[in-house]
Enzyme design. Structure first.
Site, PDB file in Angstrom:
ATOM      1  N   ARG A 111     -17.007   2.788   2.504  1.00  0.00           N
ATOM      2  CA  ARG A 111     -16.334   1.547   2.888  1.00  0.00           C
ATOM      3  C   ARG A 111     -15.314   1.841   3.982  1.00  0.00           C
ATOM      4  O   ARG A 111     -15.037   2.990   4.279  1.00  0.00           O
ATOM      5  CB  ARG A 111     -15.656   0.910   1.679  1.00  0.00           C
ATOM      6  CG  ARG A 111     -14.618   1.793   1.012  1.00  0.00           C
ATOM      7  CD  ARG A 111     -13.952   1.099  -0.156  1.00  0.00           C
ATOM      8  NE  ARG A 111     -13.122   2.042  -0.895  1.00  0.00           N
ATOM      9  CZ  ARG A 111     -12.429   1.740  -1.987  1.00  0.00           C
ATOM     10  NH1 ARG A 111     -12.475   0.521  -2.486  1.00  0.00           N
ATOM     11  NH2 ARG A 111     -11.703   2.648  -2.597  1.00  0.00           N
ATOM     12  N   GLU A 150      -7.026  -3.243   1.065  1.00  0.00           N
ATOM     13  CA  GLU A 150      -6.265  -2.025   1.356  1.00  0.00           C
ATOM     14  C   GLU A 150      -6.443  -1.553   2.801  1.00  0.00           C
ATOM     15  O   GLU A 150      -6.995  -0.474   3.062  1.00  0.00           O
ATOM     16  CB  GLU A 150      -6.638  -0.919   0.369  1.00  0.00           C
ATOM     17  CG  GLU A 150      -6.217  -1.247  -1.046  1.00  0.00           C
ATOM     18  CD  GLU A 150      -6.321  -0.078  -2.004  1.00  0.00           C
ATOM     19  OE1 GLU A 150      -7.083   0.866  -1.724  1.00  0.00           O
ATOM     20  OE2 GLU A 150      -5.637  -0.096  -3.032  1.00  0.00           O
ATOM     21  N   GLU A 325      -3.872  -4.708  -8.002  1.00  0.00           N
ATOM     22  CA  GLU A 325      -4.682  -3.800  -8.821  1.00  0.00           C
ATOM     23  C   GLU A 325      -3.711  -2.955  -9.640  1.00  0.00           C
ATOM     24  O   GLU A 325      -2.891  -2.234  -9.065  1.00  0.00           O
ATOM     25  CB  GLU A 325      -5.546  -2.882  -7.947  1.00  0.00           C
ATOM     26  CG  GLU A 325      -6.573  -3.628  -7.130  1.00  0.00           C
ATOM     27  CD  GLU A 325      -7.431  -2.709  -6.261  1.00  0.00           C
ATOM     28  OE1 GLU A 325      -7.425  -1.486  -6.487  1.00  0.00           O
ATOM     29  OE2 GLU A 325      -8.087  -3.225  -5.344  1.00  0.00           O
ATOM     30  N   TRP A 333      -9.728   8.935  -8.412  1.00  0.00           N
ATOM     31  CA  TRP A 333      -9.630   9.457  -7.043  1.00  0.00           C
ATOM     32  C   TRP A 333      -8.619  10.580  -6.849  1.00  0.00           C
ATOM     33  O   TRP A 333      -8.545  11.160  -5.771  1.00  0.00           O
ATOM     34  CB  TRP A 333      -9.329   8.322  -6.073  1.00  0.00           C
ATOM     35  CG  TRP A 333      -8.239   7.393  -6.521  1.00  0.00           C
ATOM     36  CD1 TRP A 333      -8.428   6.216  -7.187  1.00  0.00           C
ATOM     37  CD2 TRP A 333      -6.835   7.551  -6.369  1.00  0.00           C
ATOM     38  NE1 TRP A 333      -7.211   5.621  -7.453  1.00  0.00           N
ATOM     39  CE2 TRP A 333      -6.215   6.421  -6.953  1.00  0.00           C
ATOM     40  CE3 TRP A 333      -6.009   8.527  -5.798  1.00  0.00           C
ATOM     41  CZ2 TRP A 333      -4.828   6.247  -6.987  1.00  0.00           C
ATOM     42  CZ3 TRP A 333      -4.631   8.352  -5.831  1.00  0.00           C
ATOM     43  CH2 TRP A 333      -4.056   7.211  -6.411  1.00  0.00           C
TER      44      TRP A 333
HETATM   45  C1  GAL Z   1      -8.152   1.055  -4.906  1.00  0.00           C
HETATM   46  C2  GAL Z   1      -9.219   0.165  -4.290  1.00  0.00           C
HETATM   47  C3  GAL Z   1     -10.225  -0.275  -5.314  1.00  0.00           C
HETATM   48  C4  GAL Z   1     -10.682   0.899  -6.138  1.00  0.00           C
HETATM   49  C5  GAL Z   1      -9.485   1.531  -6.796  1.00  0.00           C
HETATM   50  C6  GAL Z   1      -9.812   2.671  -7.712  1.00  0.00           C
HETATM   51  O1  GAL Z   1      -7.509   1.832  -3.947  1.00  0.00           O
HETATM   52  O2  GAL Z   1      -8.653  -0.983  -3.701  1.00  0.00           O
HETATM   53  O3  GAL Z   1     -11.326  -0.878  -4.670  1.00  0.00           O
HETATM   54  O4  GAL Z   1     -11.331   1.800  -5.313  1.00  0.00           O
HETATM   55  O5  GAL Z   1      -8.639   2.001  -5.793  1.00  0.00           O
HETATM   56  O6  GAL Z   1      -8.652   3.231  -8.263  1.00  0.00           O
END
Ligand code: GAL
Length: 652
Positions: A111, A150, A325, A333
């Site tokens: 992405r 983001e 979020e 991640w």
């Molecule tokens: C954010 C992102 C989400 C998802 C999430 C996972 O940075 O906006 O789409 O990837 O992290 O923690």
């Protein structure tokens, strides 16, 4: 149009109906409502589902998904899907792809693979935004919009080729008008870097030998920031026209640093950010010790999280913000992704509220069965069983949290130009802007003080009892005159590297402090970048207390100021480390104890109450309610009261 509850905290969830069979949508929506959620965020990565082929639209699935949520009483936050240009679009317009610092063109398959400066991609984004806004812009239950997703995240703010490389010289021409002015601003006399034609100027990557010209790199950062601003603005204009009376926001990232948020957020109704406390600790807190990281491995560090809350409240001058979020289980991640402690999801939600959030949106509803985020959790597990976060949300009552004002008396000055200039030449491998900034922020939070994080130019909007500028290294004429005015009524504490550079990134002919020399009454003697095995001792001239500094020390010649602390040994022995002139102090050394002690003195002078909080215990005040938060896994006693591990307590 109906909206959310305006009086107390709202909670919602990010959901992806396109990831699960349609016969599960109704069950999910019902469960969401039963959990007390009032809205869902949808469609931020759904371009290929909405427009599977060039000009061929499939709205049916999204229409039906929206109808399903709405039937169960949920409101919708709709997104523009521009973070994920589909494969057919990339194939048709390969030149929209971004180029990395090594000169390699990104490929499709993840992405955010686009260049914000690309006119072709901007046109495509305007087109898809128009289509989605036409479809849902007037829908009674679509309460607002998120642009893209983001912006600039995961290193995607900067592209070093294609459209960005083409546009950069034009942007520079508009900024400098003449090449003489540019050559002067960048200091091109150094290493024969003078330009005689705009077309000779490139992005600052792949330069031979060490770093590129830092003034060029600083301008490139500003340029990329402007490209993001223009990119988003196009979407805002479409949404304003086709979806009046709905809010427009964007979900910014943790410690955003790739573009100027104050500019990029200016036309949004409010800002949102994405909070992943545990990932943030593992990923960003390079300066935290292993011991601290272990202690907060399952709750996140309270100050890293609340700093971002305060920043996002400050970006729009004290307005409520959203968490778009919110981590509600393990993330995927960071290098390590531990499970949150029991109670952490509730604690994070309450903490966000205490710092000014009006809505907290959990990420995500159900864990993904597929692709890049298989290892990420949701409120539900992949097979639909409730995960740990689900139970915590179920037991949480958002209606206890009234949406009153956060009214901090202390301001911390923050700006992106200083951040970029600092990080381009940190002069010490273990230092960066955030590290220095957070030493001051944490010192204040440990003393129980609430703070606003604001841009220096916002100082004209509100009167503070104390202003702290932890790392204001880039000084402009305008900022200097604001500070000169502010100092007449308010004490100011400056940190190291203050006013070291001008707007161009160069040092002034009169050296550090040029624009604020009268204010501080000192001149820089020397700075000292310390390797990890070196320390400096600093003595308070009044009390004979000693402090130890690491990483960075500055010494000053005092003119109209007094030295309140001096170095006791080494090359700067006897010289001032901290100075004071009237109510203006400058701290030149990075020492936790020293910073805390000088700030405590300044707070006392400003009439602000301080506390000695135990590690991991924090106070945050919103309206008349103080929220005591314990981020330790074990109970902590403070002022005769025991606060259970991973908990929050409200005090009226
Ligand atoms: C954010 C992102 C989400 C998802 C999430 C996972 O940075 O906006 O789409 O990837 O992290 O923690």
């Amino acid at each position: 149009m109906s909206t959310l509850n305006n009086d107390t905290l709202n909670i919602g969830v990010c959901d992806y109906p396109e990831h699960v069979p349609q016969n599960e949508w109704g069950v999910h929506a019902e469960q969401q409502r039963a959990l007390g959620l009032t809205y869902v965020r949808l469609a931020e990565f759904s371009w290929a589902k909405i427009e599977p082929k060039d000009g061929v639209f499939d709205w049916q699935w999204l229409d039906e998904a929206v109808a399903t949520y709405v039937a169960k009483g949920l409101k919708i936050v709709m997104c523009t899907p521009t973070a994920t240009p589909p494969a057919w679009l990339v194939k048709k317009f390969p030149h929209i792809l971004a180029v990395d610092a090594q000169g390699q063109t990104m490929r499709f398959g993840s992405r955010r693979h686009y260049d914000h400066a690309s006119e072709t991609y901007r046109k495509e984004c305007k087109r898809i935004t128009t289509e989605i806004a036409k479809r849902y812009g007037q829908h009674a239950d679509v309460i607002g919009w998120q642009t893209d997703n983001e912006l600039g995240h995961e290193g995607t703010a900067v592209s070093y080729g294609g459209a960005s490389a083409e546009r950069f010289p034009k942007w520079l021409e508009a900024r400098y008008q003449t090449l003489e002015a540019l050559n002067e601003a960048w200091g091109c006399a150094f290493w024969s870097q003078d330009y005689s034609d705009w077309s000779q100027i490139c992005p600052p990557n792949l330069t031979a030998v060490r770093q590129p010209n830092p003034s060029q790199a600083l301008d490139y950062q500003r340029f990329c920031s402007d490209m993001i601003d223009e990119f988003q603005q196009l979407q805002i204009e479409v949404l304003r026209a086709l979806s009046p009376d709905r809010f427009i926001t964007h979900n910014f990232v943790i410690f955003a640093q790739e573009f100027d948020l104050y500019k990029v957020a200016k036309n949004l109704d409010f800002v949102a950010w994405d909070s992943y406390p545990i990932g943030m600790l593992e990923f960003f807190a390079t300066w935290e010790s292993e011991e601290t990281k272990t202690e907060f491995a399952r709750t996140g560090h309270p100050d890293l999280v609340s700093f971002n809350h305060d920043l996002y409240r400050g970006i729009k001058g004290g307005k409520d913000f959203w968490i778009m979020e919110q981590q509600c289980g393990h993330a995927n991640w960071a290098q390590y992704n531990p499970l949150p402690a029991k109670g952490a999801v509730q604690l994070w939600t309450a903490q966000a509220w205490a710092h000014g959030a009006s809505c907290v949106t959990y990420f995500r509803w159900r864990a993904s069965h597929m692709a890049q985020e298989i290892m990420h959790s949701g409120l539900l597990q992949q097979d639909g069983r409730a995960d740990r976060g689900y139970q915590e949300v179920k037991d949480f009552d958002p209606s206890q949290f009234a949406l009153e004002k956060v009214d901090a008396k202390v301001a911390l000055l923050h700006d992106y130009n200083s951040l970029w200039a600092y990080n381009l030449q940190p002069h010490n491998k273990d230092l960066n802007y955030w590290h220095q900034f957070m030493m001051f922020y944490s010192a204040l939070r440990e003393l129980g003080v609430d703070v606003d994080i604001i841009h220096p130019e916002q100082l004209t909007d509100k009167q503070y009892a104390l202003v702290v500028a932890p790392a204001l290294t880039l000084m402009t004429d305008k900022t200097a005159s604001i500070l000169n005015l502010c100092a007449k009524s308010c004490p100011i504490v400056f940190g190291p590297r203050t006013a070291f550079r001008h707007d161009s990134g160069r040092v002034a002919n009169k050296g550090q402090f040029e624009f604020i020399e009268e204010l501080v009454g000192i001149k820089l003697a020397n700075f000292d970048s310390l390797r990890p095995t070196l320390e400096q001792t600093i003595r308070c001239t009044n009390h004979n207390t000693d402090f130890t500094a690491k990483l960075w020390c500055e010494s000053y010649e005092v003119n109209s100021a007094v030295a309140t602390h001096t170095y006791t040994h080494g090359p700067m022995a006897g010289l001032a480390a901290v100075t004071q002139k009237d109510k203006v102090s400058v701290i030149g050394a990075l020492s936790t104890g020293l910073i805390s002690s000088v700030l405590m003195e300044a707070l006392r002078g400003a009439g602000i109450e301080t506390y000695r909080l135990p590690k991991g215990l924090r106070l945050s005040k919103r309206g008349n309610t103080t929220l005591v938060q314990n981020f330790n896994q074990q109970a902590v006693e403070w002022q005769g009261v025991t606060y259970p591990g991973v908990s929050f307590t409200t005090l009226e």
